[in-house]
Every structure is written in C-alpha cells, then in structure tokens.
Design an enzyme around this catalytic site. Structure first.
Site, PDB file in Angstrom:
ATOM      1  N   GLY A 138       8.235 -30.485  35.977  1.00  0.00           N
ATOM      2  CA  GLY A 138       8.435 -31.521  34.977  1.00  0.00           C
ATOM      3  C   GLY A 138       9.384 -30.987  33.923  1.00  0.00           C
ATOM      4  O   GLY A 138       9.297 -29.818  33.519  1.00  0.00           O
ATOM      5  N   CYS A 139      10.314 -31.809  33.464  1.00  0.00           N
ATOM      6  CA  CYS A 139      11.367 -31.317  32.568  1.00  0.00           C
ATOM      7  C   CYS A 139      10.802 -30.813  31.243  1.00  0.00           C
ATOM      8  O   CYS A 139      11.170 -29.728  30.766  1.00  0.00           O
ATOM      9  CB  CYS A 139      12.417 -32.389  32.345  1.00  0.00           C
ATOM     10  SG  CYS A 139      11.788 -33.982  31.781  1.00  0.00           S
ATOM     11  N   ASN A 140       9.900 -31.563  30.623  1.00  0.00           N
ATOM     12  CA  ASN A 140       9.294 -31.103  29.369  1.00  0.00           C
ATOM     13  C   ASN A 140       8.464 -29.845  29.607  1.00  0.00           C
ATOM     14  O   ASN A 140       8.472 -28.915  28.796  1.00  0.00           O
ATOM     15  CB  ASN A 140       8.397 -32.193  28.781  1.00  0.00           C
ATOM     16  CG  ASN A 140       9.153 -33.437  28.389  1.00  0.00           C
ATOM     17  OD1 ASN A 140      10.216 -33.369  27.801  1.00  0.00           O
ATOM     18  ND2 ASN A 140       8.590 -34.591  28.707  1.00  0.00           N
ATOM     19  N   ALA A 141       7.735 -29.842  30.717  1.00  0.00           N
ATOM     20  CA  ALA A 141       6.832 -28.729  31.000  1.00  0.00           C
ATOM     21  C   ALA A 141       7.583 -27.422  31.184  1.00  0.00           C
ATOM     22  O   ALA A 141       7.210 -26.378  30.627  1.00  0.00           O
ATOM     23  CB  ALA A 141       5.995 -29.045  32.231  1.00  0.00           C
ATOM     24  N   THR A 150      10.536 -26.665  30.111  1.00  0.00           N
ATOM     25  CA  THR A 150      11.207 -26.275  28.866  1.00  0.00           C
ATOM     26  C   THR A 150      10.251 -25.541  27.942  1.00  0.00           C
ATOM     27  O   THR A 150      10.581 -24.473  27.394  1.00  0.00           O
ATOM     28  CB  THR A 150      11.786 -27.511  28.161  1.00  0.00           C
ATOM     29  OG1 THR A 150      12.639 -28.218  29.060  1.00  0.00           O
ATOM     30  CG2 THR A 150      12.574 -27.118  26.928  1.00  0.00           C
TER      31      THR A 150
END
Length: 363
Positions: free
Chosen positions: A149-152, A154
């Site tokens: 997941g992109c937020n995860a 990061t």
C-alpha cells in the site's frame, strides 16, 4: 530472455502505471491487458498517454485469459485478487498490487477489510529493514509478491530504521500524510471530483480506521522481531500487543500524484543524535531508490514525480523528545507500480533498477 506479461486492471491508475514502466523494460513483452467493465475497448481510450501500447485491446479478466503468461500483475480493487490467484497456480510469477496478500493476521484482515482471507505473500518493499536484513533478500527467487500500500510503505520506510536500531519508541507513532487522490483509484466518487478537491484539504479515515494501519504495524514489527516472535504473529489480535501503536491521518490535497508523510516517534532513552541519524544512514546509505537527504533538508512531492524514489528528511526535536521524518514519494510509482516492477526485477535476477529511474519530472 523475454518474459510474457499480462496486466489486469489495466484501465485503472495502478494498472496504467505498471504498463508505463513495463513498456520501457527490455526484458518484458506486454502481451495481454484486461479489465472488467471496459473489456472489449482499446487500451488507448483509457490510457491515452501509453502510445506505444495503442495496439492492445482490453480483454475480460478471467483466469483463462491471465493464464499462460510468465508474469501476471493484478491491479484490482481490494478483495478481488484472491479469486484469481487461487486459480493461477501454474503462473511462474504473480505480483498483486491489491491488499489481498499483504497481511499476516487474520484478525487484522477481518477488522480492516473483511471477506475471505488469503495467505500472505512476500512483501514487495526491497529496502525495508527485516529482522536484521532487508526485504530484498526474501524477494530473490520469489514467485508470489504482494506489492505494498502506498501510504503504508511510505510510513514504514520512514520509521523502520529507528525501530530496527532501537533509537525510537514505536508505542507512540504519529503520522500525518498529504495524499494525492490517484491513490484512491480511478472509479468515480463524489469526494474525489475536481470541484470537491480544488482549493481544499480533506482528511479521511481518521481515528484508527485506515486500512493501511495493520500493514504499517506488521512491517515495523518485522523490522525488529525474531523469527520465533514472527511465527506467532498471525494468531495475535490487532490490539497493539506488539508494542507498536500509530495515530495515522491521511489528508487528500489537490495534486494528482504524491504523498508527503510526516511521521514522528519519541526518542528512546539514551539515544544520541549521532545514534539516531546513524540508524537511517546505515539503513539507506547504499540504497538507490530510498535516499536520506542532508541534515536540515526536506523533500517536496514535486521532486519525486514520475520517479521510483523515496526522498527522506530527518529532524531531531529534543524539545519535544521526538524524531521527525518527512518522506516524499510518487504514490503511483514508488508507492505501487515502481515497487512492483523493482520487486519483479529482483525475483527474476535482473538488475534491480531495470526500467526504473531516480529522476523526477519538473516543473
């Protein structure tokens, strides 16, 4: 050797970005693209920027059509990949850009997603610290990869060095993220319309309900736990019993792409400034795609647009007794498609940077 590839969800943002990167990959032949409601239409109608792939037509997303390729990328909504991965056992390499194979805890899946639980696959964030090494070692020769997941990814990349080195206290993490709406996918939703986004910033999934929270906790726990601890992780509850607690608040902002994540955690007792910065330098000093900026410098999302790069600035706030890490990524590249292609390269034994760049697009 040339590998044949099928990409599902090819009319969406993640699928389109996977195709953009693969189109420049010298070892890849994009043979098949699939979609759901857009099946039967030319790919170019939905991805007009992919001029070199104008000859492709979107086909139905079925196991029969996806089978018979060397590599299958799944860029489907959460909860939909599992029905295909179960039927594609003969495909040598599958990379899932959805959430279906990310989580190890059944309890976390039930709480944050629901529906059928599927076995976790190798996590596709090569630079992430993992039990004294890196996730990269686990990706060598992998046949099933869960893109992050992109937020995860990061937030996990931001804080994992401090957790692994024991210089921060992970029981009081706070992360606030400015996020571009492309991370929510291409489907029409009123709150993602331009008229709703322009000129405003909109928080969402506030108060511990965002689906990327268990993925972050899992990644940070893996940065420090032993194999014995990890073997029992899937049976644990999702109540923070690994000592990792995070307050996570994403905010939609009017930029098409990008994440700027500001994450902080208390300084561990006895950790010096040199210990703290040294932990991040040791973790990422030799990495190509995760770069720690010089002391006092902090990234902008504009600096990573189109690049497979996470740029990171670190501050030590002794007055508040906290470490602050600011990280910028392009959510569609390093946050999703770039991580998937980078992990594919490692799994196949290719150069890790094949078809990937550290250079962004400006202005």
């Amino acid at each position: 050797m040339t590998y044949s590839v099928a990409v599902s969800g090819a009319s969406g943002y993640a699928g389109g970005e996977i195709l953009r990167l693969l189109a420049a990959h010298p070892d890849i032949e994009i043979r098949t693209v699939t979609a759901h409601s857009n099946a039967g239409q030319p790919l170019i109608e939905h991805q007009p920027h992919l001029r070199s792939l104008a000859h492709l037509e979107l086909q139905e997303t079925t196991p029969e059509i996806l089978a018979g390729h060397d590599i299958v990328f799944l860029a489907l909504p959460h909860g939909q990949s599992g029905q295909y991965t179960d039927a594609l056992g003969d495909v040598p390499l599958i990379i899932d850009a959805g959430a279906d194979h990310r989580l190890e805890s059944v309890a976390d899946w039930d709480r944050f997603y629901g529906g059928s639980f599927h076995d976790p696959w190798t996590y596709g964030v090569p630079e992430l610290p993992f039990r004294g090494g890196k996730q990269r070692e686990r990706l060598v020769g992998a046949t099933r990869i869960a893109a992050p997941g992109c937020n995860a990814s990061t937030v996990s990349l931001s804080l994992a060095p401090g957790v692994a080195a024991g210089v921060i206290d992970p029981s009081d993490i706070v992360s606030v993220l400015a996020v571009g709406p492309s991370g929510a996918g291409k489907s029409l939703k009123p709150h993602l319309l331009g008229s709703e986004l322009l000129g405003t910033a909109n928080p969402y999934a506030v108060g511990g309900v965002h689906r990327h929270i268990p993925e972050i906790r899992q990644a940070l726990a893996a940065a420090r736990v032993t194999d014995a601890d990890a073997s029992s992780r899937s049976s644990r509850s999702a109540t923070g019993d690994e000592g990792i607690r995070i307050s996570f608040t994403p905010v939609l902002v009017p930029m098409a792409r990008g994440i700027l994540a500001t994450s902080s955690a208390p300084i561990a007792p006895g950790a010096t400034d040199a210990d703290i910065r040294g932990a991040w330098e040791a973790a990422y000093g030799d990495e190509t795609f995760v770069q720690l900026l010089p002391e006092g410098s902090f990234p902008r999302t504009a600096d990573v647009l189109g690049a497979n790069t996470a740029l990171m600035g670190l501050a030590i706030d002794r007055a508040a007794n906290r470490v602050v890490v600011v990280t910028a990524v392009d959510n569609l590249v390093k946050g999703t498609a770039g991580a998937a292609v980078q992990s594919m390269n490692i799994a196949l034994g290719l150069s890790e940077d094949r078809a990937l760049t550290v250079n962004g697009v400006a202005p």
